[in-house]
Design a protein around this motif. Structure first.
Motif, short mmCIF file in Angstrom:
data_model
loop_
_atom_site.label_atom_id
_atom_site.label_comp_id
_atom_site.label_asym_id
_atom_site.label_seq_id
_atom_site.Cartn_x
_atom_site.Cartn_y
_atom_site.Cartn_z
N UNK A 33 0.85 -1.19 0.00
CA UNK A 33 0.00 0.00 0.00
C UNK A 33 0.89 1.24 0.00
N UNK A 34 0.27 2.41 0.16
CA UNK A 34 1.04 3.66 0.21
C UNK A 34 1.98 3.63 1.42
N UNK A 35 1.58 2.91 2.48
CA UNK A 35 2.40 2.72 3.67
C UNK A 35 2.22 1.30 4.15
N UNK A 36 3.33 0.67 4.45
CA UNK A 36 3.34 -0.70 4.94
C UNK A 36 3.97 -0.70 6.32
N UNK A 37 3.21 -1.16 7.30
CA UNK A 37 3.69 -1.22 8.68
C UNK A 37 4.03 -2.67 8.98
N UNK A 38 5.23 -2.89 9.50
CA UNK A 38 5.71 -4.23 9.78
C UNK A 38 5.97 -4.37 11.27
N UNK A 39 5.34 -5.36 11.87
CA UNK A 39 5.60 -5.70 13.27
C UNK A 39 6.25 -7.08 13.27
N UNK A 40 7.47 -7.14 13.77
CA UNK A 40 8.19 -8.42 13.87
C UNK A 40 7.95 -8.99 15.26
N UNK A 41 7.37 -10.18 15.30
CA UNK A 41 7.10 -10.93 16.52
C UNK A 41 6.45 -10.10 17.63
N UNK A 42 5.33 -9.44 17.33
CA UNK A 42 4.66 -8.68 18.39
C UNK A 42 4.23 -9.60 19.52
N UNK A 43 4.28 -9.06 20.74
CA UNK A 43 4.03 -9.90 21.92
C UNK A 43 2.73 -9.55 22.66
N UNK A 44 2.27 -8.32 22.54
CA UNK A 44 1.15 -7.85 23.34
C UNK A 44 -0.06 -7.62 22.42
N UNK A 45 -1.13 -8.38 22.63
CA UNK A 45 -2.28 -8.28 21.71
C UNK A 45 -2.89 -6.90 21.64
N UNK A 46 -2.93 -6.18 22.75
CA UNK A 46 -3.53 -4.85 22.72
C UNK A 46 -2.76 -3.90 21.80
N UNK A 47 -1.43 -3.99 21.78
CA UNK A 47 -0.64 -3.15 20.88
C UNK A 47 -0.95 -3.48 19.43
N UNK A 48 -1.01 -4.75 19.11
CA UNK A 48 -1.30 -5.16 17.74
C UNK A 48 -2.70 -4.74 17.34
N UNK A 49 -3.66 -4.86 18.24
CA UNK A 49 -5.01 -4.40 17.96
C UNK A 49 -5.05 -2.90 17.71
#
Length: 158
Positions: A4-20
Motif C-alpha cells: 500500500x502507500x504505507x506498509x507497517x511491519x511488526x516483527x514478533x509482536x508480543x502484546x495483543x492490545x498493541x497489535x489491535x
C-alpha cells in the motif's frame, strides 16, 4: 501480496492490545499491516479483538512466517525499509518517505534483533526521547512513524 502507500511491519509482536491498536491505526489511515514471525498471542485473543474495536473488516493484515519472507516478496533493493529503534542515530523526521515505504518495528520487550540492526544499519531511525528513558509504547511509536509518513506524503491511503 500487494503493498500500500504505507506498509507497517511488526516483527514478533508480543502484546495483543498493541497489535489491535496498530490494526485500528492501519484501518484509519489506509496502511497495510504485516505481522512477521511468531506472535505472542492468538489472533482470536479477546484483548486483540477489543483493542481493534469494529475495524477488523477495514484493515488489510498479512501474517508471514518471517521477516525474510517479506523481504523476498518485496526486496530491500527495490523498496524502502526504515527500522525504528532506540539504537538508531538518525531522527525519523530526517527521512524523505515515499509511497510504498515499509516502516519496521521489533517486539515490545527486546526490539529489533542485532542481526537486523547490523544488516540494515543505514536505514535505522529513532524517535527522540528524554535521557534515562528506555522506550515508548510500541503502538505509540508506530503511530508516530505512520503519521510522519502521512504528513510528508500529504495523503492517507485512499
Amino acid at each position: 501480496m500487494q503493498k500500500k502507500f504505507l506498509n507497517i511491519v511488526m516483527i514478533e509482536p508480543e502484546i495483543p492490545q498493541n497489535t489491535g491498536n496498530v490494526a485500528r491505526l492501519c484501518a484509519c489511515c489506509g496502511a497495510k499491516l504485516f505481522l512477521c514471525g511468531r506472535l505472542g498471542f492468538s489472533m482470536s485473543s479477546k484483548y486483540l479483538k477489543r483493542s481493534g474495536l469494529d475495524y477488523w473488516d477495514k484493515v488489510e493484515i498479512e501474517h508471514l512466517v518471517s521477516f525474510e519472507e517479506l523481504t523476498n516478496e518485496f526486496p530491500i533493493k527495490d523498496n524502502n525499509y526504515y527500522f525504528f529503534t532506540t539504537k538508531g542515530e538518525k531522527n525519523y523526521t530526517q527521512v524523505n518517505y515515499k509511497d510504498g515505504d515499509f516502516i519496521v518495528f521489533g517486539p515490545e520487550t527486546r526490539g529489533l534483533s542485532d542481526e537486523i540492526l547490523n544488516k540494515y544499519k543505514n536505514n535505522l531511525v529513532t524517535i527522540p526521547m528524554m535521557e534515562n528513558t528506555r522506550s515508548l509504547n510500541l503502538s505509540n511509536s508506530i503511530a508516530i512513524g505512520a503519521y510522519e509518513v502521512i504528513r510528508q506524503l500529504g495523503h492517507l491511503g485512499e
